[in-house]
Design an enzyme around this catalytic site. Sequence first.
Site, PDB file in Angstrom:
ATOM      1  N   GLU A 162       0.790  -1.232   0.000  1.00 52.24           N
ATOM      2  CA  GLU A 162       0.000   0.000   0.000  1.00 52.24           C
ATOM      3  C   GLU A 162       0.825   1.287   0.000  1.00 52.24           C
ATOM      4  O   GLU A 162       0.813   2.039   0.993  1.00 52.24           O
ATOM      5  CB  GLU A 162      -0.955   0.027   1.205  1.00 52.24           C
ATOM      6  CG  GLU A 162      -1.976  -1.073   1.201  1.00 52.24           C
ATOM      7  CD  GLU A 162      -3.051  -0.877   2.278  1.00 52.24           C
ATOM      8  OE1 GLU A 162      -2.995   0.136   3.001  1.00 52.24           O
ATOM      9  OE2 GLU A 162      -3.944  -1.724   2.371  1.00 52.24           O
ATOM     10  N   GLU A 354      -5.484  -8.619   0.880  1.00 53.70           N
ATOM     11  CA  GLU A 354      -6.095  -8.366   2.197  1.00 53.70           C
ATOM     12  C   GLU A 354      -7.579  -8.100   1.997  1.00 53.70           C
ATOM     13  O   GLU A 354      -7.960  -7.357   1.085  1.00 53.70           O
ATOM     14  CB  GLU A 354      -5.515  -7.103   2.888  1.00 53.70           C
ATOM     15  CG  GLU A 354      -4.148  -7.260   3.468  1.00 53.70           C
ATOM     16  CD  GLU A 354      -3.621  -5.972   4.098  1.00 53.70           C
ATOM     17  OE1 GLU A 354      -4.429  -5.147   4.598  1.00 53.70           O
ATOM     18  OE2 GLU A 354      -2.393  -5.801   4.082  1.00 53.70           O
TER      19      GLU A 354
END
Length: 448
Positions: A162, A354
């Site tokens: 991320e 995720e």
Amino acid sequence: MKLEFPKDFLWGSATASYQVEGAVNQDGKGMTSWDKYYHMPNRKYNGDVSTDHYNRYKEDIKLLSEINQKTYRFSVSWARIFPNGSGEINEKGLQFYDNLVDELLANNIEPNLTLYHWDMPLALMYKGGWLNREVVDNFVEYSKVLFTHFRGRVKLWSTINEPASEVMGGYIQGAHPPLRKNYTEALQVAHHLNLAHAKAVKLFNEMNMEGEIGIVLNPIPIHPASNKEEDIIAAKRAYDFYSDWYIAPILAGKYPEIMLEECQKKYNSPKIEPGDMEILKGAKVDYLGVNYYMRRVVANNPDSTGNIDDCFKNVRVKDGNYTEWGWEIYPEGLYELLSRIQKDYGKIDFYITENGMGFYDKVESNGQVVDDDRLDYIRQHIIQIHRCLEDGINIKGYYVWSAIDLLSWTNGFEKRYGLIRVDFDTLERSIKKSGRWYADFIANNYIE
Ligand code: BGP
């Protein structure tokens, strides 16, 4: 209706080094940015012990095996390998990940190794962190050590987790280390993260590594709050800001044009050196990792100060289904998002690296966690994965966040995500109802 999945689909779950390992001073590990941050005044918690996974990994892998995990995504703490960020290698740090990987393989669990999940060696943060272009080369040096060491044993690699959160949290909102609020820096950091990723991918290919390498992004599907033109424009700009700014350099070796022009005009950033875009273009990923939690609904912000992320504002949906933490549960968003990426950039392999929901878990008098909400959340998203597969979107694996309860960066130990519960007083582990359900689902490989 019976929804069946491909036989080789990889079902698993994920964690990240700082969030689970604890043992922050053990075996020669160097300090990280987060070690420093959590020891500043008025911090209520830290990752000093967390789940103590560093010392209990065998027990944890046994539990992962008990719930039929086919794969496990974890990250390596850079400061365990290079306590000073570069230079001398700490063999004991490598040994820990050796043990972890070997234990996973012995249990038939495919390791998915993330090189960087935010815990930057403090020595590098003092050098300027990702704002300093030299850190890109430090990252490549560190990647090389891990590629060499785990060649043949680790087949699934992710470079960076991320970049958007690193940029937003660390350099725009000032909520993560290094607590900056500066758009010029933020945009430069994003560019350096892309370069670090691209150079690591190039090295991976030059070293003829077996397996797949990708990056983990957290793009967000954005809906306009109404059909008004100003809200539609706001949604487009929000998508560029949250999502496409990070997808385009990875999948097409470019930045979204309108936003790039605006940023260079307003903030004189990012500075792109000659050859940089060629480096980005040359780094073809084998897959895109997508962390998906929720969507955003945005409206035009009439009070905008003119900053790049200020022309839109988040809106709460009437009758929306929100968690206790205000995150909207919107499983269709996963399908919408992947369809959009595939439409924009063509066919690519995906892993959902995720997906999960944080709740205050309630423990029953018999010690059980009956987390029907989490179970339903996971189930709904798996149904969307099936929808994607039917529609020709190639998802190869799915990771529940998280395998085990762990430290939530800005919410501590109250916000729980795990399939496995941890009692943070005794560090005892127990499988939650969602974990048992997921285990049965994996064994069957279908949903009814
Ligand atoms: C993702 C991070 C994870 C994890 C998750 C949940 O952005 O990659 O590390 O923390 O979000 O977030 P939170 O713990 O803030 O609820």
